[in-house]
Design an enzyme around this catalytic site. Structure first.
Site, PDB file in Angstrom:
ATOM      1  N   CYS A 174       0.604  -1.341   0.435  1.00 48.23           N
ATOM      2  CA  CYS A 174       0.233   0.278   0.121  1.00 48.23           C
ATOM      3  C   CYS A 174       1.105   1.432   0.200  1.00 48.23           C
ATOM      4  O   CYS A 174       2.373   1.471   0.789  1.00 48.23           O
ATOM      5  CB  CYS A 174      -0.718  -0.633   1.130  1.00 48.23           C
ATOM      6  SG  CYS A 174      -1.818  -1.225   1.629  1.00 48.23           S
ATOM      7  N   ARG A 212       1.998   1.556  -5.765  1.00 48.09           N
ATOM      8  CA  ARG A 212       2.274   0.178  -4.869  1.00 48.09           C
ATOM      9  C   ARG A 212       0.829  -0.406  -4.384  1.00 48.09           C
ATOM     10  O   ARG A 212       0.623  -0.952  -4.063  1.00 48.09           O
ATOM     11  CB  ARG A 212       2.622   0.751  -4.088  1.00 48.09           C
ATOM     12  CG  ARG A 212       4.171   1.587  -3.807  1.00 48.09           C
ATOM     13  CD  ARG A 212       4.557   2.589  -2.836  1.00 48.09           C
ATOM     14  NE  ARG A 212       4.409   1.419  -1.564  1.00 48.09           N
ATOM     15  CZ  ARG A 212       5.940   1.543  -1.172  1.00 48.09           C
ATOM     16  NH1 ARG A 212       7.008   1.521  -1.481  1.00 48.09           N
ATOM     17  NH2 ARG A 212       5.692   0.132   0.037  1.00 48.09           N
ATOM     18  N   TRP A 241      -3.879  -2.017  -1.575  1.00 49.38           N
ATOM     19  CA  TRP A 241      -3.128  -3.493  -2.529  1.00 49.38           C
ATOM     20  C   TRP A 241      -3.956  -4.001  -1.321  1.00 49.38           C
ATOM     21  O   TRP A 241      -3.344  -4.761   0.018  1.00 49.38           O
ATOM     22  CB  TRP A 241      -1.922  -3.858  -2.990  1.00 49.38           C
ATOM     23  CG  TRP A 241      -2.284  -4.780  -3.698  1.00 49.38           C
ATOM     24  CD1 TRP A 241      -1.873  -4.903  -4.783  1.00 49.38           C
ATOM     25  CD2 TRP A 241      -1.659  -6.175  -3.088  1.00 49.38           C
ATOM     26  NE1 TRP A 241      -2.159  -6.210  -5.014  1.00 49.38           N
ATOM     27  CE2 TRP A 241      -1.627  -7.022  -4.206  1.00 49.38           C
ATOM     28  CE3 TRP A 241      -1.201  -6.471  -1.773  1.00 49.38           C
ATOM     29  CZ2 TRP A 241      -1.528  -8.135  -3.780  1.00 49.38           C
ATOM     30  CZ3 TRP A 241      -1.043  -7.577  -1.280  1.00 49.38           C
ATOM     31  CH2 TRP A 241      -1.162  -8.927  -2.932  1.00 49.38           C
ATOM     32  N   ASN A 294       0.795   0.056   6.300  1.00 47.55           N
ATOM     33  CA  ASN A 294       0.714  -0.915   5.713  1.00 47.55           C
ATOM     34  C   ASN A 294       1.603  -1.789   5.347  1.00 47.55           C
ATOM     35  O   ASN A 294       2.475  -1.931   6.682  1.00 47.55           O
ATOM     36  CB  ASN A 294       1.865   0.574   4.175  1.00 47.55           C
ATOM     37  CG  ASN A 294       2.765  -0.480   3.185  1.00 47.55           C
ATOM     38  OD1 ASN A 294       1.918  -1.783   2.842  1.00 47.55           O
ATOM     39  ND2 ASN A 294       3.906  -0.263   2.935  1.00 47.55           N
ATOM     40  N   GLY A 295       1.160  -2.729   5.669  1.00 46.73           N
ATOM     41  CA  GLY A 295       1.670  -4.083   6.248  1.00 46.73           C
ATOM     42  C   GLY A 295       0.595  -5.353   6.216  1.00 46.73           C
ATOM     43  O   GLY A 295      -0.540  -4.467   6.292  1.00 46.73           O
ATOM     44  N   GLU A 333      11.188 -14.551 -18.377  1.00 44.66           N
ATOM     45  CA  GLU A 333      10.986 -12.722 -18.258  1.00 44.66           C
ATOM     46  C   GLU A 333      10.415 -12.393 -19.400  1.00 44.66           C
ATOM     47  O   GLU A 333       9.105 -11.564 -18.936  1.00 44.66           O
ATOM     48  CB  GLU A 333      12.616 -12.144 -18.114  1.00 44.66           C
ATOM     49  CG  GLU A 333      12.396 -10.832 -18.005  1.00 44.66           C
ATOM     50  CD  GLU A 333      11.224 -10.068 -16.907  1.00 44.66           C
ATOM     51  OE1 GLU A 333      11.495 -11.176 -16.135  1.00 44.66           O
ATOM     52  OE2 GLU A 333      11.138  -9.125 -16.814  1.00 44.66           O
ATOM     53  N   LYS A 375       6.923 -11.106 -18.539  1.00 45.04           N
ATOM     54  CA  LYS A 375       6.137  -9.819 -19.222  1.00 45.04           C
ATOM     55  C   LYS A 375       4.416  -9.453 -19.754  1.00 45.04           C
ATOM     56  O   LYS A 375       3.907  -8.938 -18.958  1.00 45.04           O
ATOM     57  CB  LYS A 375       6.670  -8.691 -19.973  1.00 45.04           C
ATOM     58  CG  LYS A 375       8.293  -8.298 -19.377  1.00 45.04           C
ATOM     59  CD  LYS A 375       7.897  -7.067 -18.442  1.00 45.04           C
ATOM     60  CE  LYS A 375       7.532  -7.570 -16.642  1.00 45.04           C
ATOM     61  NZ  LYS A 375       8.514  -7.762 -16.179  1.00 45.04           N
ATOM     62  N   GLU A 398       1.543 -10.591 -16.974  1.00 45.06           N
ATOM     63  CA  GLU A 398       1.427  -9.579 -15.713  1.00 45.06           C
ATOM     64  C   GLU A 398       0.692  -8.374 -16.779  1.00 45.06           C
ATOM     65  O   GLU A 398      -0.290  -8.145 -16.013  1.00 45.06           O
ATOM     66  CB  GLU A 398       2.280  -9.433 -14.929  1.00 45.06           C
ATOM     67  CG  GLU A 398       3.798  -8.715 -15.454  1.00 45.06           C
ATOM     68  CD  GLU A 398       4.953  -8.331 -14.428  1.00 45.06           C
ATOM     69  OE1 GLU A 398       4.484  -8.238 -13.860  1.00 45.06           O
ATOM     70  OE2 GLU A 398       6.127  -8.254 -15.165  1.00 45.06           O
ATOM     71  N   HIS A 411      10.132 -32.801 -23.656  1.00 46.66           N
ATOM     72  CA  HIS A 411       8.974 -33.479 -22.487  1.00 46.66           C
ATOM     73  C   HIS A 411       7.770 -32.699 -22.021  1.00 46.66           C
ATOM     74  O   HIS A 411       7.150 -32.741 -20.478  1.00 46.66           O
ATOM     75  CB  HIS A 411      10.231 -33.168 -21.358  1.00 46.66           C
ATOM     76  CG  HIS A 411      11.210 -33.719 -21.333  1.00 46.66           C
ATOM     77  ND1 HIS A 411      11.778 -34.669 -21.169  1.00 46.66           N
ATOM     78  CD2 HIS A 411      12.529 -33.153 -22.274  1.00 46.66           C
ATOM     79  CE1 HIS A 411      12.617 -34.958 -22.139  1.00 46.66           C
ATOM     80  NE2 HIS A 411      13.227 -33.582 -22.313  1.00 46.66           N
ATOM     81  N   LYS A 437       3.360  -3.097  -6.834  1.00 43.80           N
ATOM     82  CA  LYS A 437       5.179  -3.143  -7.340  1.00 43.80           C
ATOM     83  C   LYS A 437       5.803  -3.156  -6.048  1.00 43.80           C
ATOM     84  O   LYS A 437       6.972  -3.617  -6.412  1.00 43.80           O
ATOM     85  CB  LYS A 437       5.444  -1.309  -7.413  1.00 43.80           C
ATOM     86  CG  LYS A 437       7.397  -0.565  -8.072  1.00 43.80           C
ATOM     87  CD  LYS A 437       6.685  -1.232  -9.252  1.00 43.80           C
ATOM     88  CE  LYS A 437       8.469  -0.778  -9.839  1.00 43.80           C
ATOM     89  NZ  LYS A 437       8.649  -1.715 -11.380  1.00 43.80           N
TER      90      LYS A 437
HETATM   91  C1  F6R Z   1       7.763  -8.321 -12.347  1.00 45.81           C
HETATM   92  C2  F6R Z   1       8.132  -7.502 -11.401  1.00 45.81           C
HETATM   93  C3  F6R Z   1       7.445  -8.113 -10.125  1.00 45.81           C
HETATM   94  C4  F6R Z   1       8.909  -8.229  -9.215  1.00 45.81           C
HETATM   95  C5  F6R Z   1       8.768  -8.672  -7.469  1.00 45.81           C
HETATM   96  C6  F6R Z   1      10.583  -9.134  -6.945  1.00 45.81           C
HETATM   97  O1  F6R Z   1       7.853  -7.658 -13.528  1.00 45.81           O
HETATM   98  O2  F6R Z   1       8.080  -5.939 -11.054  1.00 45.81           O
HETATM   99  O3  F6R Z   1       7.877  -9.832 -10.501  1.00 45.81           O
HETATM  100  O4  F6R Z   1      10.636  -8.246  -9.673  1.00 45.81           O
HETATM  101  O5  F6R Z   1       7.978  -8.944  -7.186  1.00 45.81           O
HETATM  102  O6  F6R Z   1      10.029  -7.539  -6.484  1.00 45.81           O
HETATM  103  P1  F6R Z   1      11.420  -6.497  -6.060  1.00 45.81           P
HETATM  104  O7  F6R Z   1      13.072  -5.721  -7.573  1.00 45.81           O
HETATM  105  O8  F6R Z   1      11.404  -5.246  -6.240  1.00 45.81           O
HETATM  106  O9  F6R Z   1      12.148  -7.360  -5.102  1.00 45.81           O
END
Ligand code: F6R
Length: 612
Positions: free
Chosen positions: A2, A27, A73, A99-100, A485, A489, A492, A508, A607
């Protein structure tokens, strides 16, 4: 997860808080709220985005020079206006944003219910605000003392700001496990989950440490203590953040801006660390730990999500160049599986935000077992950066788009520098080859500039496949993590189901999915075991799969076999992830835009994942 923001001073609080919420919206963005003191405590909240909150309070005369605000969030209770923050106490005189997660909220709630308290939301935060009120009433203590006593009763994580109708000149804030920074102005204070809402008002900040609380009184000095009541001298730091980095700068989305920033962010991450002409690679932040790394029995990389993918590229780099055994672990698995860790292990934690709860917990575990902990973080002063023995910052700049792009390539850049430096110390590659690699690495940002130009073909591919339900991404060696990756992308931000696999693993199982509706992205630059990848492409084409291939420029072999090609410049195999990732980011971006998705704020995501 949050975003919290608060203000006390002589300015009007509402515009500062709303602007701050917009900055923090990455966030969490399922509901938002604000509390101000305006002839009594007033709270306004709504399901949805900060713009929905803005619409709700538009036209209301809300003069106040103190307030708290929150973008959520959801953890406890569905996202709706009742569960949105701020939460008030039963007397409606106290408001809290949080937040938490308060883990023992259930026990505390039952006790409060027995004492006659009523609850209206499903949140743990409403328990906390009533606990503070209960303590204030029963113990006859001032607000800050009531907050302190309450925080000693809760387990879990929190960053909180407490607003009280009876104390209109005072704001109490505290943190444990969730980040919080306080901006110091002239007789005023700005509080936020990160520095982005603060930077335009002041560059003097105090980062709260674990279990710190601050008493912020209008016109007075900040008062800092621990929740165990130990007074502390605030350590005021200068904020190094450029305001323009927080704007879209003419791009439609932050994600697109951040994709295009990569030549710059990689150059910034290499600046002062790589000088190919002079044959220098140095990472100042970990210089004192080089011998430890060289002698390490093994390196354990811990991370989550995209940062974990960067860690996988790091495994290939460190083993290949420096010949040090590497294990890459999901932080969330590592922390709970009773791992074997010794004092001869070096753990590298990778995190963009530096706040990821699982990564923090994995660090704590490894520390307890005596390992040396190094960090690779993007956010300066973040919790992970502060909890490691040493580390290096990526200089990617603030990453606002929820999907990580420039942070990933900056992380890979740092791991590359680290592997090259250790290879130099250990003498694991010939000096002439080492110098050649340094020069090639220096040329990568300009090769990314070139890669970024291939817009038309990517838009055409996106248009062709925007309505499919599934995607497969395949790569081998250094480009297996790139396949993972690329798939992450896409899923998500476009909500298309996508899987990444090592290309040879396809036989497999996943090969069963291939038919003429199945798009398969191959990362197939002409390096390493290229011929094997070409065979894998043939296997997909033989089953009528639609193939999109990332190839080295001028590759006619793959072009003649597949449906679409996207070219990347010629480079060394170990640097191909830095180039091949770029078109995959753009493909995901264009697909998501064409599907009408919210690219910068994809559903259900946030984020900074500060809950486990
Ligand atoms: C995907 C993404 C997440 C972060 C993950 C770790 O695009 O952003 O998968 O990579 O939540 O976050 P950090 O790097 O902040 O520890």
């Amino acid at each position: 997860m949050c975003g919290i923001v608060a203000y006390i001073g002589d300015k009007e609080a509402k515009p500062i808080l709303i602007k701050g919420l917009h900055r923090l919206e990455y966030r969490g963005y399922d509901s938002a709220g604000i509390a101000l003191i305006n002839g009594g405590l007033k709270i306004y909240k709504t399901k949805g985005k900060v713009s929905d909150l803005e619409a709700k309070i538009e036209g209301l005369k809300l003069d106040s020079t103190i307030g708290v605000a929150h973008t959520r969030w959801a953890t406890h209770g569905e996202p709706n206006s009742i569960n949105a923050h701020p939460h008030h106490s039963n007397s409606q005189k106290l408001a809290v944003i949080h937040n938490g997660i308060i883990e023992n909220y259930d026990v505390l709630k039952k006790a409060l219910i027995e004492r006659g308290y009523q609850f209206y939301s499903e949140t743990d935060t409403e328990v906390l605000v009533n606990l503070i009120e209960d303590i204030q009433k029963n113990e006859q203590v001032v607000l800050d003392e009531a907050v302190r006593i309450a925080l000693n009763q809760v387990t879990g994580a929190y960053a909180i700001a407490v607003l009280s109708e009876e104390n209109p000149n005072k704001l109490i804030v505290a943190r444990k496990g969730s980040p919080m920074v306080i901006g110091i102005g002239d007789g005023e204070f700005y509080v936020a989950s990160d520095a982005t809402p603060i930077v335009e008002y002041t560059k003097s900040v105090v980062y709260l440490a674990e279990e710190d609380m601050a008493i912020l009184e209008r016109g007075k000095e900040i008062k800092l203590k621990t929740i165990k009541n130990k007074e502390k001298t605030p350590y005021i730091e200068a904020l190094e953040m450029d305001l323009t980095a927080l704007e879209k700068d003419g791009y439609d989305h932050f994600m697109l801006k951040e994709i295009f920033e990569q030549p710059r962010s990689i150059r910034d991450s290499m600046r002062g660390r790589l000088n190919a002409d002079k044959g220098i690679v140095s990472l100042g932040g970990i210089a004192d730990y080089e011998q430890k790394l060289v002698n390490a029995k093994r390196i354990i990389i811990i991370a989550c999500g995209t940062s974990w993918h960067a860690g996988l590229v790091g495994e290939y780099l460190l083993e290949d160049l420096a010949r040090i055994p590497v294990e890459v672990e999901y932080a969330s698995e590592f922390r709970y599986r009773n791992p074997i860790i010794t004092e001869n292990d070096v753990v590298i934690a990778i995190s963009q935000s530096g706040e990821t709860a699982d990564t923090l917990a994995a660090i704590a575990l490894a520390k307890e077992k005596g390992a040396t902990i190094l960090g690779i973080c993007n956010v300066v002063g973040s919790s992970i950066a502060r909890s490691t023995d040493a580390g290096s910052y990526t200089h990617a700049g603030p990453e606002i788009g929820v999907a990580s792009t420039k942070a990933f390539t900056a992380q890979v850049t740092l791991l590359t520098l680290m592997a090259l430096r250790l290879a130099q110390i250990k003498g694991t590659i010939p000096a002439s080859r080492w110098m050649q690699l340094l020069h090639e690495l220096e040329s990568i940002p300009s090769k990314i500039e070139k890669t970024l130009q291939s817009a038309d073909v990517i838009k055409e591919i996106a248009w062709q496949f925007k309505d499919v339900s599934n995607f497969l991404y395949l790569g081998r060696g250094y480009n297996f993590p790139v396949a993972l990756e690329g798939a992450l992308k896409l899923k998500e931000i476009s909500y298309i189901h996508a899987e990444g696999y090592p290309a040879a693993e396809m036989k497999h199982g996943p090969i069963a999915l291939i038919d003429n509706n199945m798009p398969v992205v191959f990362i197939a630059p002409n390096v390493g075991i290229y011929d094997k990848v070409v065979s894998n492409i043939q296997e997909v084409k033989a089953r009528n799969g639609k193939v999109i291939a990332i190839v080295t420029e001028g590759d006619e072999v793959v072009r003649s076999m597949v449906d679409f090609v996207i070219e990347i410049p010629v480079t060394e195999e170990l640097f191909t992830p830095l180039l091949a990732t770029i078109p995959l980011q753009k493909l995901a971006y264009h697909m998501a835009v064409m599907r009408g998705c919210n690219v910068d704020q994809p559903r259900n995501l946030a984020k900074s994942v500060t809950v486990e």
